[in-house]
Write an enzyme that holds these catalytic residues in place. Structure first.
Site, mmCIF file in Angstrom:
data_model
loop_
_atom_site.group_PDB
_atom_site.id
_atom_site.type_symbol
_atom_site.label_atom_id
_atom_site.label_comp_id
_atom_site.label_asym_id
_atom_site.label_seq_id
_atom_site.Cartn_x
_atom_site.Cartn_y
_atom_site.Cartn_z
ATOM 1 N N SER A 314 0.841 -1.196 0.000
ATOM 2 C CA SER A 314 0.000 0.000 0.000
ATOM 3 C C SER A 314 0.874 1.242 0.000
ATOM 4 O O SER A 314 2.026 1.209 0.425
ATOM 5 C CB SER A 314 -0.895 0.019 1.238
ATOM 6 N N ASP A 315 0.338 2.351 -0.509
ATOM 7 C CA ASP A 315 0.975 3.622 -0.224
ATOM 8 C C ASP A 315 0.707 3.928 1.245
ATOM 9 O O ASP A 315 -0.177 3.341 1.881
ATOM 10 C CB ASP A 315 0.444 4.718 -1.139
ATOM 11 N N LEU A 316 1.459 4.856 1.787
ATOM 12 C CA LEU A 316 1.411 5.105 3.229
ATOM 13 C C LEU A 316 0.001 5.462 3.686
ATOM 14 O O LEU A 316 -0.560 6.481 3.279
ATOM 15 C CB LEU A 316 2.377 6.236 3.589
#
Length: 795
Positions: A314-316
């Site tokens: 995932s992105d942050l």
């Protein structure tokens, strides 16, 4: 005596048998898949969930003087949460609050990585090594590393081989400091210049982005992840992140399935074909489905259609964002379930899965098989990298190989090749080194961090060469170089335009360095994702007008830059504008009134030397725009390969951009001739050979970027008027000519028809050869006689 000896052998044998056998997963000679399954069989549910947590790493080490070790926060995260990875451990910037003093130099970074690894290996039940992921868009985002031009500058090189070498250098710097994963490249298409992250992309075109991205992936990963020099490449952002409505970072995307497949997915597919081992999801949604919860993207496309074998991340915070931003989940457990069931393996943040995923498992929203699938994908790469056998790095190598002379020279070459000559009226450039008086003016002329771009760590000033320093190094002591800043990028509270005018009047030439900045400062506030928060109020403004979180409503020069430029031009002194920035800006006035213009984007640590090399003719520029430069925001979007019909002009202005995709000048001139197009068809296949000659008709050696565009003259679905299909950057001596051959196949000719099938349709195609998308020098045609179907996995 003999009896005693035999008795001793017996007890030794019994003792040996009494020792537990080495677990199969620790046997380096066993097949990797066998090791993965053995380890999974020994893990608790909590340990499995922990392996999917990649937590923020810069708080996980403790630095006291020269000593570096693990922090209490790290030991607690390992002991209680069983975490499997860290992100940005070695990162330093205002968001992390790590400075040149409080952060880690390369030697300390390697020491910290070893200490973190040692605790994970020796103080946990199973001894699973830690993955350390680092930001690497244009160099490792750590102190003392080599800072290359940002991606939009890299894209301007149109040179995949060079970017492959750059990526290999970046990977080496990460690996010798103890990192294993490099976040990059960014393969989003930037067709919305108001968007804050244009600088992180290779521009607006899928073919250029595909070739450059594949080269970077191969350079980072090399032929073996066990080499000690290579890292796993994590490409970003999946998918279609770079065209948000209104330019709002992370905003929703309006695109149909056909456009998704034909424009936004090909660069990612090219990276998968190049062997990329990790892919990051994006914050946005597509057609109402968050990308981090899209089974269509993460499973149907990525794995079933393309055969991707690595792991997704995932992105942050984007797993939590399924609930908090998109509101398609009511609880953290539901958000975690949507993500992992869709095919999202790893959680960058540590709070998207963790307790939420454990709750989802208890609520039977997620099956044990789904959990094992995700964990197995992460563990597989830990085995493939050889971390169970060799978890540590040689601390002595870090200082030797990070920012080495070879890497510094490579940074200069990438910066040289990225410079785009936009205008050179009456051959004002190159400048003579014998000039006696030069004025260097502008907010970006002598600003270290303004030329480095976003995702850059603090760097020693001695590592960075500004434009002012580069110019001074080019001329003799007899030349008077006068520097006046003139104004800031954004702040209008103070300026010294009068001093700039006085300097210009006394000079034989004025070099005015303008543009933008992605330089973060310790006064700026940041979101939990690391994106900057745009400040409002009476406080002094930072220069930052680009970089993650800094979306624009206009593209005008900010602050008093335009006023400064007009005042300097009014002196009558010849003016050269050097642009240092991260996105296309409004250049209309300077294009009409300034005789010479260079676009250097954010050129990195060697940017000053590279710009000076071009200004004084030691390097002949050949950079080409990877993105169109609009005349006005009202034109947007204005990318060159928009679907037909052709766009009509507005009442107020032309519909065409100021500078088109592929544009760039040189100190040399080149002629194109002798186009020959030969097509061959066989059962289910087509091959087209396109040959032509490029000649350097000038007295100066230089590079030319030959570009092939294609048009499907009549098609069953709407297609662009022209689409880049091939390109080649070639060096030609004065008077030299070379034959160029481009070979087209069915994949270059195909479209996604009304039945959503890939096919090459019968009919005429037009081949266009030129120096830019709007500078076509040669044109020819060929025909395809029979329908050719193409496998859906070919994309």
């Amino acid at each position: 005596m003999r009896q005693l000896f035999l008795l001793g052998l017996y007890f030794l044998s019994m003792a040996a048998h009494a020792q537990p056998a080495q677990p199969l997963y620790k046997d380096g000679k066993a097949p990797i898949e066998t090791r993965v399954q053995d380890l999974l069989g020994r893990m608790t549910v909590e340990e499995k969930v922990g392996q999917l947590s990649t937590v923020l790493g810069w708080e996980m080490y403790q630095k006291e003087g020269r000593q570096v070790g693990t922090s209490a926060a790290y030991r607690k995260a390992v002991d209680e949460r069983h975490i499997g990875g860290l992100w940005a451990t070695l990162r330093a910037d205002p968001w992390t609050r790590k400075t040149l003093t409080t952060g880690l130099n390369p030697t300390q970074a390697a020491q910290a990585a070893n200490a973190l690894q040692k605790y994970a290996v020796e103080h946990t039940r199973l001894g699973i090594p830690m993955f350390l992921a680092e930001e690497c868009p244009h160099g490792h985002m750590a102190i003392g590393t080599t800072v290359f031009p940002t991606a939009i500058g890299q894209g301007s090189t149109w040179n995949p081989a060079l970017l492959g070498r750059m990526a290999a250098a970046i990977a080496t710097e990460v690996r010798v400091q103890g990192g294993h994963i490099g976040y990059g490249p960014v393969l989003d298409l930037a067709r919305e210049p108001r968007w804050s992250r244009v600088e992180e992309t290779y521009g607006e075109d899928p073919v250029l982005t595909s070739q450059l991205g594949a080269a970077v992936v191969q350079g980072m990963q090399g032929s073996s992840l066990k080499s000690g020099r290579n890292v796993i490449s994590t490409l970003k952002h999946f998918a279609a992140y770079g065209v948000p409505e209104g330019g709002h970072n992370g905003g929703s995307i309006s695109t149909g399935v056909r456009e998704l497949y034909q424009s936004f997915l090909p660069p990612v597919h090219a990276a998968v074909q190049a062997g990329v081992q990790s892919i990051m999801t994006s914050y946005n949604s597509i057609d109402g489905v968050p990308c981090s919860a899209s089974e269509f993207l993460l499973t149907d496309v990525l794995r079933r259609q393309w055969g991707f074998q690595g792991f997704t991340v995932s992105d942050l915070g984007s797993i939590s964002g399924i609930m908090t931003s998109h509101h398609v989940a009511a609880t953290p457990a539901e958000a975690a379930a949507l993500a992992i069931n869709a095919g999202l393996d790893d959680d960058l943040s540590g709070y998207g899965y963790d307790k939420a995923l454990l709750d989802a498992l208890k609520q039977k929203l997620v099956s044990a098989e789904t959990l094992d699938r995700a964990v197995g994908r992460v563990l597989r790469l830990k085995f493939e990298m050889g971390l169970f056998e060799n978890p540590y790095v040689d601390v002595r190598q870090a200082a030797r190989q990070v920012n080495s002379p070879a890497h510094v020279q490579l940074a200069r070459q990438v910066a040289q090749e990225s410079v785009v000559l936009l205008k050179n009226k009456q051959n004002l450039l190159p400048l003579a080194k014998s000039l006696q008086r030069i004025a260097v003016i502008g907010p970006n002329a002598d600003n270290l961090y303004n030329q480095l771009g976003d995702y850059t760590a603090p760097q020693p000033a001695s590592n960075i060469v500004t434009v002012l320093e580069g110019i001074r190094a080019k001329v003799s002591a007899a030349t008077q170089v006068t520097y006046v800043k003139g104004c800031a990028i954004r702040d209008t509270s103070s300026a010294d335009i009068a001093a700039a005018v006085a300097a210009a009047r006394q000079a034989q030439v004025a070099v005015v360095v303008l543009g933008g900045s992605s330089a973060r400062d310790f006064k700026t506030e940041y979101q939990s994702t690391g994106a900057a928060t745009v400040a409002t109020g009476p406080q002094a403004l930072s220069d930052m007008e680009s970089g993650e979180g800094y979306d624009r409503a206009t593209l005008d020069l900010l602050g008093r830059q335009q006023e400064l430029l007009e005042a300097v031009v009014a002196t009558g002194t010849p003016v050269v504008v050097v642009l240092i920035k991260g996105r296309p800006l409004n250049l209309n006035w300077m294009a009409a009134h300034v005789p010479a213009m260079l676009d250097a984007w954010y050129p990195g640590q060697e940017g000053g030397n590279a710009v000076a090399d071009v200004l004084f003719g030691d390097y002949n520029p050949a950079g080409r725009l990877p993105i169109s430069v609009p005349r006005h925001v009202g034109q947007l979007p204005v990318y060159y390969n928009a679907p037909r019909p052709a766009r009509q002009s507005y009442v107020e202005l032309d519909s065409k951009p100021l500078y088109s995709f592929g544009y760039g000048l040189s100190y040399s001139q080149f002629a194109y001739s002798g186009l020959r197009v030969t097509s061959t068809e066989s059962s289910g296949a087509v091959s087209v050979a396109v040959r032509f000659t490029v000649k350097n008709t000038s007295a100066r050696a230089g590079d030319e970027v030959a570009q092939l565009y294609l048009r499907d003259d009549v098609s069953s679905v709407v297609t662009p008027d022209k689409q880049l299909r091939k390109f080649q950057r070639l060096y030609l001596k004065a008077g030299e000519q070379k034959e160029v051959q481009f070979d087209l196949t069915a994949e270059d000719l195909m479209l996604l028809n009304q039945r959503l099938e890939w096919a090459v349709e019968p009919g005429a195609f037009t081949v266009m050869i030129g120096a830019a998308s709007d500078d076509i020098r040669l044109q020819g045609q060929f025909s395809v006689k029979q329908l050719i179907t193409v496998s859906t996995t070919a994309l």
